[in-house]
Design a protein around this motif. Structure first.
Motif, PDB file in Angstrom:
ATOM      1  N   LEU A   1       9.942  -0.278   2.724  1.00 15.00           N
ATOM      2  CA  LEU A   1       9.263   1.014   2.764  1.00 15.00           C
ATOM      3  C   LEU A   1       7.972   0.932   3.565  1.00 15.00           C
ATOM      4  CD1 LEU A   1       9.087   3.955   1.880  1.00 15.00           C
ATOM      5  CD2 LEU A   1       8.087   3.181  -0.285  1.00 15.00           C
ATOM      6  N   GLN A   2       7.255  -0.171   3.441  1.00 12.42           N
ATOM      7  CA  GLN A   2       6.029  -0.357   4.223  1.00 12.42           C
ATOM      8  C   GLN A   2       6.329  -0.252   5.721  1.00 12.42           C
ATOM      9  OE1 GLN A   2       4.457  -4.400   4.318  1.00 12.42           O
ATOM     10  NE2 GLN A   2       2.368  -3.622   4.233  1.00 12.42           N
ATOM     11  N   HIS A   3       7.387  -0.925   6.167  1.00 13.50           N
ATOM     12  CA  HIS A   3       7.771  -0.840   7.582  1.00 13.50           C
ATOM     13  C   HIS A   3       8.257   0.564   7.938  1.00 13.50           C
ATOM     14  CE1 HIS A   3       7.272  -4.958   8.975  1.00 13.50           C
ATOM     15  NE2 HIS A   3       7.814  -5.388   7.852  1.00 13.50           N
ATOM     16  N   ALA A   4       8.983   1.188   7.023  1.00 16.80           N
ATOM     17  CA  ALA A   4       9.513   2.519   7.298  1.00 16.80           C
ATOM     18  C   ALA A   4       8.389   3.534   7.487  1.00 16.80           C
ATOM     19  CB  ALA A   4      10.422   2.957   6.150  1.00 16.80           C
ATOM     20  N   ILE A   5       7.365   3.455   6.653  1.00 13.46           N
ATOM     21  CA  ILE A   5       6.228   4.365   6.776  1.00 13.46           C
ATOM     22  C   ILE A   5       5.581   4.215   8.149  1.00 13.46           C
ATOM     23  CG2 ILE A   5       3.914   4.850   5.872  1.00 13.46           C
ATOM     24  CD1 ILE A   5       5.044   4.051   3.075  1.00 13.46           C
ATOM     25  N   ALA A   6       5.449   2.967   8.606  1.00 14.72           N
ATOM     26  CA  ALA A   6       4.871   2.721   9.931  1.00 14.72           C
ATOM     27  C   ALA A   6       5.769   3.283  11.035  1.00 14.72           C
ATOM     28  CB  ALA A   6       4.660   1.225  10.132  1.00 14.72           C
ATOM     29  N   LEU A   7       7.072   3.037  10.940  1.00 12.51           N
ATOM     30  CA  LEU A   7       8.009   3.509  11.961  1.00 12.51           C
ATOM     31  C   LEU A   7       8.058   5.030  12.021  1.00 12.51           C
ATOM     32  CD1 LEU A   7      10.925   1.006  11.268  1.00 12.51           C
ATOM     33  CD2 LEU A   7       9.623   1.147  13.402  1.00 12.51           C
ATOM     34  N   ALA A   8       7.831   5.681  10.893  1.00 16.46           N
ATOM     35  CA  ALA A   8       7.861   7.146  10.841  1.00 16.46           C
ATOM     36  C   ALA A   8       6.539   7.776  11.265  1.00 16.46           C
ATOM     37  CB  ALA A   8       8.220   7.604   9.427  1.00 16.46           C
ATOM     38  N   GLY A   9       5.550   6.948  11.588  1.00 21.90           N
ATOM     39  CA  GLY A   9       4.249   7.485  11.982  1.00 21.90           C
ATOM     40  C   GLY A   9       3.483   8.060  10.819  1.00 21.90           C
ATOM     41  N   MET A  10       3.803   7.604   9.624  1.00 23.19           N
ATOM     42  CA  MET A  10       3.123   8.075   8.428  1.00 23.19           C
ATOM     43  C   MET A  10       2.107   7.041   7.964  1.00 23.19           C
ATOM     44  SD  MET A  10       6.365   9.905   6.526  1.00 23.19           S
ATOM     45  CE  MET A  10       7.385  11.045   7.479  1.00 23.19           C
ATOM     46  N   VAL A  11       1.480   7.289   6.834  1.00 25.32           N
ATOM     47  CA  VAL A  11       0.359   6.466   6.390  1.00 25.32           C
ATOM     48  C   VAL A  11       0.609   5.998   4.960  1.00 25.32           C
ATOM     49  CG1 VAL A  11      -2.139   6.407   5.996  1.00 25.32           C
ATOM     50  CG2 VAL A  11      -1.196   7.804   7.865  1.00 25.32           C
ATOM     51  N   LEU A  12       0.524   4.699   4.758  1.00 22.26           N
ATOM     52  CA  LEU A  12       0.733   4.098   3.439  1.00 22.26           C
ATOM     53  C   LEU A  12      -0.536   4.217   2.598  1.00 22.26           C
ATOM     54  CD1 LEU A  12       2.268   2.192   1.416  1.00 22.26           C
ATOM     55  CD2 LEU A  12       1.292   0.287   2.706  1.00 22.26           C
ATOM     56  N   VAL A  13      -0.363   4.633   1.342  1.00 26.81           N
ATOM     57  CA  VAL A  13      -1.426   4.577   0.341  1.00 26.81           C
ATOM     58  C   VAL A  13      -0.917   3.645  -0.753  1.00 26.81           C
ATOM     59  CG1 VAL A  13      -2.847   5.857  -1.294  1.00 26.81           C
ATOM     60  CG2 VAL A  13      -2.176   6.922   0.878  1.00 26.81           C
ATOM     61  N   ALA A  14      -1.459   2.432  -0.811  1.00 18.67           N
ATOM     62  CA  ALA A  14      -0.957   1.400  -1.724  1.00 18.67           C
ATOM     63  C   ALA A  14      -1.735   1.430  -3.025  1.00 18.67           C
ATOM     64  CB  ALA A  14      -1.065   0.024  -1.069  1.00 18.67           C
ATOM     65  N   LEU A  15      -1.016   1.569  -4.141  1.00 19.46           N
ATOM     66  CA  LEU A  15      -1.647   1.711  -5.446  1.00 19.46           C
ATOM     67  C   LEU A  15      -1.276   0.551  -6.359  1.00 19.46           C
ATOM     68  CD1 LEU A  15      -0.895   5.504  -6.022  1.00 19.46           C
ATOM     69  CD2 LEU A  15      -2.900   4.482  -4.960  1.00 19.46           C
ATOM     70  N   ASN A  16      -2.245   0.084  -7.107  1.00 20.52           N
ATOM     71  CA  ASN A  16      -2.051  -0.978  -8.089  1.00 20.52           C
ATOM     72  C   ASN A  16      -1.108  -0.482  -9.189  1.00 20.52           C
ATOM     73  OD1 ASN A  16      -2.320  -2.893 -10.154  1.00 20.52           O
ATOM     74  ND2 ASN A  16      -4.492  -3.209  -9.770  1.00 20.52           N
ATOM     75  N   PRO A  17      -0.010  -1.199  -9.489  1.00 22.64           N
ATOM     76  CA  PRO A  17       0.886  -0.737 -10.554  1.00 22.64           C
ATOM     77  C   PRO A  17       0.244  -0.732 -11.928  1.00 22.64           C
ATOM     78  CG  PRO A  17       1.531  -2.922  -9.783  1.00 22.64           C
ATOM     79  CD  PRO A  17       0.504  -2.411  -8.819  1.00 22.64           C
ATOM     80  N   ALA A  18      -0.919  -1.355 -12.071  1.00 21.61           N
ATOM     81  CA  ALA A  18      -1.640  -1.300 -13.341  1.00 21.61           C
ATOM     82  C   ALA A  18      -2.445  -0.014 -13.495  1.00 21.61           C
ATOM     83  CB  ALA A  18      -2.569  -2.505 -13.476  1.00 21.61           C
ATOM     84  N   TYR A  19      -2.550   0.800 -12.444  1.00 24.81           N
ATOM     85  CA  TYR A  19      -3.278   2.062 -12.542  1.00 24.81           C
ATOM     86  C   TYR A  19      -2.664   2.942 -13.626  1.00 24.81           C
ATOM     87  CZ  TYR A  19      -6.132   1.740  -8.255  1.00 24.81           C
ATOM     88  OH  TYR A  19      -7.055   1.415  -7.300  1.00 24.81           O
ATOM     89  N   ARG A  20      -3.530   3.736 -14.241  1.00 24.12           N
ATOM     90  CA  ARG A  20      -3.084   4.695 -15.225  1.00 24.12           C
ATOM     91  C   ARG A  20      -3.558   6.104 -14.817  1.00 24.12           C
ATOM     92  NH1 ARG A  20      -0.099   1.257 -15.570  1.00 24.12           N
ATOM     93  NH2 ARG A  20       0.377  -0.113 -17.331  1.00 24.12           N
ATOM     94  N   GLY A  21      -3.478   7.035 -15.732  1.00 26.32           N
ATOM     95  CA  GLY A  21      -3.615   8.435 -15.376  1.00 26.32           C
ATOM     96  C   GLY A  21      -4.839   8.806 -14.587  1.00 26.32           C
ATOM     97  N   ARG A  22      -6.013   8.419 -15.053  1.00 25.17           N
ATOM     98  CA  ARG A  22      -7.262   8.811 -14.391  1.00 25.17           C
ATOM     99  C   ARG A  22      -7.307   8.266 -12.957  1.00 25.17           C
ATOM    100  NH1 ARG A  22     -13.293   8.464 -16.625  1.00 25.17           N
ATOM    101  NH2 ARG A  22     -12.177   8.862 -18.549  1.00 25.17           N
TER     102      ARG A  22
END
Length: 542
Positions: free
Chosen positions: A91-112
């Protein structure tokens, strides 16, 4: 070795080096065209090992890119909230190939945390698993979805194969440029709220290439990676370093010292990046004595202070080379690095010299270089600087000055050879096990507790983790003092478990400036002298 002339002031001009006008897409396509059958990616799961050749990785990435373009537009921000997996990389490569922008989030994040970052980034899509470590991530994503107006789709990795098949094979992929935005990587702000550093293709490609080369990686090298993909170390430094060297990226689902050793043996690993706490666990693991590790060439470390004793122990135990990294997200990861040919003293006592094509100075409060050996703020300038903070012009101007210098917020010294030493931090950031923790975020949660009137969070030195989180609280009149267990449970309801304080102190008053700001340096002095004592301690479990 660097051939830079002896310095007379704490300014080091850019070292020569070829900066490639290339994109992440170019790296993958070049490797797929020249070594299509070479092993590119290994998902080193505990029960299943999955492998992609370069040809297979490009095929899957293009399928995913077309699936994205069937739903979203070029430039859209695509959030990924998930643990390490092969799909994460595709998916990381796909986002780049599509000219889109990755926003990478820690899986430990919670609601806030999730709601803030998704709204601030204007995310159009969110990818996540259903369950992770017993937590229903999909349910939280569905709950948050209505409160993020820009979010048009939530996708589960359990439906990945159907997603891959959903694009139109006739869709042409866009032409992506080296200076195009590729990732919004969230880091801390002075207010405690995260800021999204905007990173570009050329910065990630070249920084990762220079790091791999300085670490002695040859064409076809093998990175064993246990760093999280949402972190700049795993999702940029090591992964793009592997693609730049047409090498193999062996991705572990998470850090497990036994699995790291097993992966090195199984895939003849040559390099890895381990923060000091990880490295200690690997060296202490009983499997170290039974695994065949002759392929190990270089251990890279950083993100926290690397003790000289650990450097020497690693080199002696694994008969390998060592390289120490220093940098920050705003500079695409790594600013300076020791060479594998540097002396043991330089390996142990410095963070090396700046990467090529990057200026560095140690500046006084006026921004002028200080004398050799004097302390000041570490500032860098060059192509590695971020494009700015996403939708935060004022914060960008405060970090990158009018002359293009990025102010890192770290204190250091430079010697006459251009070797950098880091001696402290301007900001109050806590570095625990290589992860940056931001006191204001933790304080905001504590202040939501009905019994807490004032909260101050500080770093507490720790031999194993580098630093642990300590909290000093003033309790409201008329309330009973909560126990550390109650406070810990409260914090963990709102933010990731590793951010919860380990040390707790309670005070009638906290030192304040006339404007009402807590003087944390006074708190640290009181704690170091024993005038203030942490009287409740919990055992860290994360």
């Amino acid at each position: 070795m660097s051939t830079t002339a002896a310095l007379t002031t704490s300014y080091r001009p850019a070292e020569p080096g070829e900066v490639r006008e290339a994109t992440v897409c170019d790296l993958l396509r070049h490797a797929a065209a020249t070594v299509p059958g070479r092993l590119a990616l290994v998902d080193f799961g505990p029960e299943e090992r999955r492998e992609w050749s370069y040809a297979e990785l490009l095929t899957d990435a293009e399928l995913a890119a077309r699936a994205l373009l069937a739903r979203y537009e070029r430039g859209d921000r695509i959030a990924v909230w998930a643990p390490n997996s092969g799909e994460w990389v595709v998916l990381q490569h796909a986002i780049a190939l599509a000219g889109m922008v990755l926003v990478a989030l820690n899986p430990a994040y919670r609601g806030r945390e999730m709601e803030f970052v998704l709204n601030q980034s204007g995310a159009a899509a969110l990818f996540c698993p259903g369950l992770y470590r017993g937590f229903d991530m999909a349910a939280l994503a569905d709950d948050i979805h209505p409160r993020v107006p820009t979010l048009r789709g939530v996708h589960r990795f359990e439906d990945w194969e159907a997603f891959l098949a959903s694009g139109d094979p006739r869709t042409e992929l866009p032409e992506v440029q080296p200076r195009d935005l590729i990732q919004v990587q969230y880091t801390s702000g002075t207010t405690g709220f995260p800021k999204g550093a905007m990173l570009h293709h050329m910065g990630l490609v070249n920084e990762a290439t220079f790091v791999a080369e300085r670490a002695g990686m040859a064409d076809g090298g093998v990175y064993v990676n246990a760093m999280p993909m949402y972190h700049i170390g795993g999702g940029a430094v090591t992964s793009f370093g592997a693609w730049a060297m047409r090498g193999t990226f062996v991705l572990l689902p998470g850090f497990d010292p036994g699995a790291v050793l097993e992966a090195f043996e199984a895939y003849r690993g040559t390099h890895t990046l381990l923060v000091p706490t990880m490295l200690i666990a690997v060296l202490d693991h009983p499997d170290l004595l039974t695994r065949e590790l002759s392929s190990v060439q270089t251990i890279l470390s950083g993100a926290a202070s690397v003790p000289a004793s650990l450097v020497r122990r690693t080199i002696a135990t694994l008969d390998c080379q060592f390289s120490i990294l220093f940098g920050q997200t705003e500079s695409h990861g790594v600013v300076s690095q020791t060479r594998v040919t540097d002396t043991p003293d330089d390996q142990a006592d410095t963070v090396g010299q700046p990467l090529p094509r990057l200026e560095l100075k140690i500046a006084d409060v006026q921004g002028e270089p200080v004398p050799i050996g004097a302390q000041g703020e570490i500032c860098v300038r060059g192509y590695q600087n971020m494009l700015g903070y996403f939708d935060m012009e004022e914060e960008t101007t405060a970090t990158i000055d009018a002359d293009g210098w990025l102010h890192m917020g770290d204190i250091g010294t430079l010697d006459e050879r251009g070797f950098l030493r880091v001696t402290g931090r301007v900001k109050d950031m806590i570095v625990r096990g290589g992860m940056n923790l931001y006191p204001a975020e933790i304080e905001a949660v504590l202040l939501d507790h009905p019994a807490v009137e004032t909260a101050a969070v500080v770093g507490v030195p720790d031999e194993h983790w580098g630093e642990q989180v300590g909290a000093v609280l003033r309790i409201r009149s008329g309330f009973e003092r909560p126990t550390s267990a109650e406070l810990t449970a409260f914090v963990r309801e709102h933010i990731a478990p590793h951010k919860a304080p380990v040390y707790w102190a309670f005070a009638e008053t906290l030192p304040m400036t006339p404007s009402g700001k807590i003087q944390k340096f006074v708190l640290r002095e009181q704690l170091s002298t024993g005038d203030l004592v942490f009287d409740e301690v919990r055992s860290p479990t994360h």
